[in-house]
Design a protein around this motif. Sequence first.
Motif, mmCIF file in Angstrom:
data_model
loop_
_atom_site.group_PDB
_atom_site.id
_atom_site.type_symbol
_atom_site.label_atom_id
_atom_site.label_comp_id
_atom_site.label_asym_id
_atom_site.label_seq_id
_atom_site.Cartn_x
_atom_site.Cartn_y
_atom_site.Cartn_z
ATOM 1 N N GLU A 403 -19.206 14.093 -10.926
ATOM 2 C CA GLU A 403 -17.805 13.786 -11.225
ATOM 3 C C GLU A 403 -16.947 14.950 -10.769
ATOM 4 N N SER A 404 -15.718 14.650 -10.381
ATOM 5 C CA SER A 404 -14.829 15.727 -9.950
ATOM 6 C C SER A 404 -13.398 15.373 -10.295
ATOM 7 N N ARG A 405 -12.622 16.395 -10.616
ATOM 8 C CA ARG A 405 -11.194 16.214 -10.893
ATOM 9 C C ARG A 405 -10.360 16.650 -9.694
ATOM 10 N N GLN A 406 -10.985 16.627 -8.529
ATOM 11 C CA GLN A 406 -10.276 17.115 -7.338
ATOM 12 C C GLN A 406 -10.154 16.036 -6.270
ATOM 13 N N LEU A 407 -9.148 16.215 -5.434
ATOM 14 C CA LEU A 407 -8.993 15.354 -4.264
ATOM 15 C C LEU A 407 -8.618 16.224 -3.074
ATOM 16 N N ARG A 408 -9.043 15.768 -1.879
ATOM 17 C CA ARG A 408 -8.765 16.515 -0.649
ATOM 18 C C ARG A 408 -7.610 15.861 0.099
ATOM 19 N N LEU A 409 -6.632 16.697 0.482
ATOM 20 C CA LEU A 409 -5.555 16.229 1.351
ATOM 21 C C LEU A 409 -5.770 16.799 2.747
ATOM 22 N N SER A 410 -5.721 15.943 3.757
ATOM 23 C CA SER A 410 -5.756 16.419 5.135
ATOM 24 C C SER A 410 -4.346 16.369 5.695
ATOM 25 N N ILE A 411 -3.930 17.466 6.315
ATOM 26 C CA ILE A 411 -2.519 17.600 6.713
ATOM 27 C C ILE A 411 -2.302 17.435 8.214
ATOM 28 N N SER A 412 -3.352 17.066 8.951
ATOM 29 C CA SER A 412 -3.308 17.272 10.400
ATOM 30 C C SER A 412 -2.595 16.209 11.218
ATOM 31 N N THR A 413 -2.502 14.990 10.718
ATOM 32 C CA THR A 413 -2.009 13.925 11.610
ATOM 33 C C THR A 413 -0.612 13.404 11.264
ATOM 34 N N LEU A 414 -0.019 13.879 10.178
ATOM 35 C CA LEU A 414 1.227 13.270 9.709
ATOM 36 C C LEU A 414 2.477 13.968 10.262
ATOM 37 N N THR A 415 3.564 13.203 10.317
ATOM 38 C CA THR A 415 4.868 13.762 10.673
ATOM 39 C C THR A 415 5.542 14.266 9.397
ATOM 40 N N PRO A 416 6.573 15.131 9.529
ATOM 41 C CA PRO A 416 7.270 15.646 8.326
ATOM 42 C C PRO A 416 7.776 14.527 7.414
ATOM 43 N N GLU A 417 8.305 13.448 7.992
ATOM 44 C CA GLU A 417 8.831 12.344 7.183
ATOM 45 C C GLU A 417 7.713 11.673 6.389
ATOM 46 N N ARG A 418 6.594 11.457 7.060
ATOM 47 C CA ARG A 418 5.465 10.798 6.382
ATOM 48 C C ARG A 418 4.888 11.711 5.301
ATOM 49 N N ILE A 419 4.896 13.014 5.543
ATOM 50 C CA ILE A 419 4.398 13.931 4.519
ATOM 51 C C ILE A 419 5.273 13.841 3.267
ATOM 52 N N GLU A 420 6.611 13.877 3.438
ATOM 53 C CA GLU A 420 7.507 13.804 2.268
ATOM 54 C C GLU A 420 7.266 12.499 1.500
ATOM 55 N N GLU A 421 7.259 11.411 2.228
ATOM 56 C CA GLU A 421 7.056 10.111 1.595
ATOM 57 C C GLU A 421 5.664 10.038 0.970
ATOM 58 N N GLY A 422 4.679 10.565 1.676
ATOM 59 C CA GLY A 422 3.306 10.537 1.173
ATOM 60 C C GLY A 422 3.152 11.352 -0.106
ATOM 61 N N LEU A 423 3.813 12.507 -0.156
ATOM 62 C CA LEU A 423 3.722 13.341 -1.364
ATOM 63 C C LEU A 423 4.438 12.671 -2.538
ATOM 64 N N ASP A 424 5.546 12.003 -2.262
ATOM 65 C CA ASP A 424 6.202 11.218 -3.318
ATOM 66 C C ASP A 424 5.227 10.200 -3.904
ATOM 67 N N ARG A 425 4.542 9.508 -2.998
ATOM 68 C CA ARG A 425 3.612 8.469 -3.444
ATOM 69 C C ARG A 425 2.429 9.085 -4.195
ATOM 70 N N LEU A 426 1.930 10.210 -3.679
ATOM 71 C CA LEU A 426 0.821 10.881 -4.342
ATOM 72 C C LEU A 426 1.248 11.326 -5.751
ATOM 73 N N ALA A 427 2.445 11.908 -5.846
ATOM 74 C CA ALA A 427 2.935 12.380 -7.136
ATOM 75 C C ALA A 427 3.048 11.216 -8.117
ATOM 76 N N ALA A 428 3.525 10.080 -7.619
ATOM 77 C CA ALA A 428 3.645 8.899 -8.483
ATOM 78 C C ALA A 428 2.266 8.446 -8.951
ATOM 79 N N ALA A 429 1.303 8.439 -8.034
ATOM 80 C CA ALA A 429 -0.049 8.005 -8.388
ATOM 81 C C ALA A 429 -0.673 8.953 -9.407
ATOM 82 N N VAL A 430 -0.541 10.259 -9.181
ATOM 83 C CA VAL A 430 -1.124 11.246 -10.097
ATOM 84 C C VAL A 430 -0.432 11.169 -11.458
#
Lengths: 448, 448
Positions: A403-430
Amino acid sequence: MILAPMQIPKNLAELSSEPLHASLAAASMESMNLLNNIAGNYPEAISFAAGRPYEGFFDTDQIHEYLRVFAGYLRSERHMTEQQVSRTLLQYGDTKGVITELIARNLAVDEDIHVDPRSVVVTVGFQEALFLVLRTLRADDRDALLAPSPTYVGLTGAALLTDLPVLPVPSGEHGLDLEELVRRLHAARDAGHRVRACYVTPDFANPVGVSMTVDDRHRLLEIAAAEGLLLLEDNPYGLFHRTPDRRPPTLKSLDTESRVVYLGSFAKSGVAGARVGFAVADQPVRGGLLADELSKIKSMLTVNTSPIAQAVIGGKLIANDFSLVAANARETAVYQSNLTQVLQGLAKRFRDDAGVTWNEPDGGFFVVVTVPFTVDDAFLEHAAREHGVLFTPMHHFFGAGTESRQLRLSISTLTPERIEEGLDRLAAAVTSRLPGASPADATAGAVS
Amino acid sequence: MILAPMQIPKNLAELSSEPLHASLAAASMESMNLLNNIAGNYPEAISFAAGRPYEGFFDTDQIHEYLRVFAGYLRSERHMTEQQVSRTLLQYGDTKGVITELIARNLAVDEDIHVDPRSVVVTVGFQEALFLVLRTLRADDRDALLAPSPTYVGLTGAALLTDLPVLPVPSGEHGLDLEELVRRLHAARDAGHRVRACYVTPDFANPVGVSMTVDDRHRLLEIAAAEGLLLLEDNPYGLFHRTPDRRPPTLKSLDTESRVVYLGSFAKSGVAGARVGFAVADQPVRGGLLADELSKIKSMLTVNTSPIAQAVIGGKLIANDFSLVAANARETAVYQSNLTQVLQGLAKRFRDDAGVTWNEPDGGFFVVVTVPFTVDDAFLEHAAREHGVLFTPMHHFFGAGTESRQLRLSISTLTPERIEEGLDRLAAAVTSRLPGASPADATAGAVS
């Protein structure tokens, strides 16, 4: 291309009644399939999952250009006739490869690694190089491999294919825990194992993203010498450092006693679609080199790496004066900018008291986020379905039943806009899983 | 490129004291190295040794052309944007490959084999396809494989890598002896073996050059059905038939019950330097196909076949309306002409009473010559040194400790002039070992 559902006729021989190789039933294999299936089911989700190179500078004309540059090198530097050039590119080729000398020059320029081209074997990506080494070293049931835990799934896979047990060594804030390494090595030997090697990624290791200190690199080499331990160094991300000219030395560049087999990848720094990697194996074996043994195994596995694919990589090396640091200046800037944006974005979205933390690598593709609840595949599925975001639960890198309480984020393929939107979504999920916080609270700081 | 002699420092870790994988010490591995060394020592010798495609029509511009044709297909037939085209060629790709549909179309056009593209896995040449199948099928020490004797050295190699014993089935004038096959299968089962498959090359098999009759193909499929035996069909030479439109059917085209895994190569018919092959594996396994299991193994071995290399083959298929029979019309004519010249040349050079005989294949790359003395490696070395001619002693295809009075001639890469000169040299070498004949006698008929 839309395919009709497959019809499987009733009269077919059914192979399921007989057992298949154990690797196919391994937990790690099932877990990779599960991750792929979830990703496939949510193609519109923003993905922090795939550790792939940035695509923004892709240009198919480069393939043609690199091929022409390489053919020019064969003519001018290797004095080949047209017939020899076409034979080199179109015919079966030497098992060790046709760009061993170019790779040696690249290693000298970028990594201060100085090796004889005859110790280089060009492979079908890093993964084949790893398989060749493990297949060569695995002689019988006594043999085992040490590797950090958590570890790269490709290591687990290649070890499964060679029926080689992997003994985990805890990995901390600075990578491999060296005291634990010695302890585990001795314990394995006491238990009757012949420990053939220790796999290690000193720079921005997948999945944790952290790097070993320079002191630890020296200590690891001392341990290897004292214990007679071979090290398998994997280095796909070392180039992508915040300050490329102050990268720490690779183990191989510090290795004066051939304790290190260096396993190289051009998937991130060269052209992923060429599927070209290599092994540097300058260990003496039976009057030759370990590279010669790897080459024999390769002759039974893939015969030789496509010289056309090698030419694409060779051309890129030549066109950039043998420096992939120089060739990747634009990509490195993107990765650094993305990494900074993700780290700052996490800080903006998660208050100090939320119990959400993350590490802060100096480069590479990965950031690990720790949350105050178990990150299982059900949570990934929830995040994909309800919030449209993908990441990799860290338990996949530990092995079955962890079991783990961790998740891996890969930052290599996204654009700045997708990162902002993606982090919003991640924050909502968490936040949806945090006690007492409403989704609205969690995303309040998201607009930057 | 001339390299200085290698200096191996004294302080290096020496791996020789610990055992390596058994495949590296296998007799077949040593024998391939020996053959390569002899060939390497006599670069000026005329070689009937290498089973490589003809180089006379090689043209590096074709690589660029095929890449452009494939990119055009991605745009027009698969409706990809430029971004998707460059991602397809330059990024990591699908494990099963990006040309599975094109391969299925080629099989339909050239071989009357009709398969769902999802049962196709694109591989790094035939050799990786074979390894994937053997690794998948080999579950434990009970497992074994049947194969003709003599057999292709790559089969022996892949079996060694997967620790899978190969049980020989005698092969005669028409390939696999089917009565012996059944006998050996039952004997193996009685001895406790689980026979996972039988490897077979119905057309112009390497090294013997002979083909199975159509009746035998049907009988082999009946045996497979009755015995629950999987067949692994290897077909690199079938295209190169004296009358390409009257080629006998492949086993896979006759296979209505998925008893046959078809292992394809583009090394002779496509572009050897692309290193692209494939498996067709439509056997149901665990609710999916055997191809899905092969793909999982591949994900741990080479991840995916270079999409650039696949594009070269895909472009060649498209540019030739999916017919490699059509694409190879010129090459097939060369092989036929060479084969005829070698057969007639042997007849001119060896009198009926000399005790020298040979088989007369209808196509393919190989002719086997039988002489009245043992063809060992010392004779090959003698022929290379004293007469300047290379061939392959047949004992290499039988296994350790076998003696043979046969040698294999490969006819695929030589020009007519080199064939005449090479046969003169071969006749002189053979005659030097015949009792009572002087070299002058033997070469008397050589001037044509």
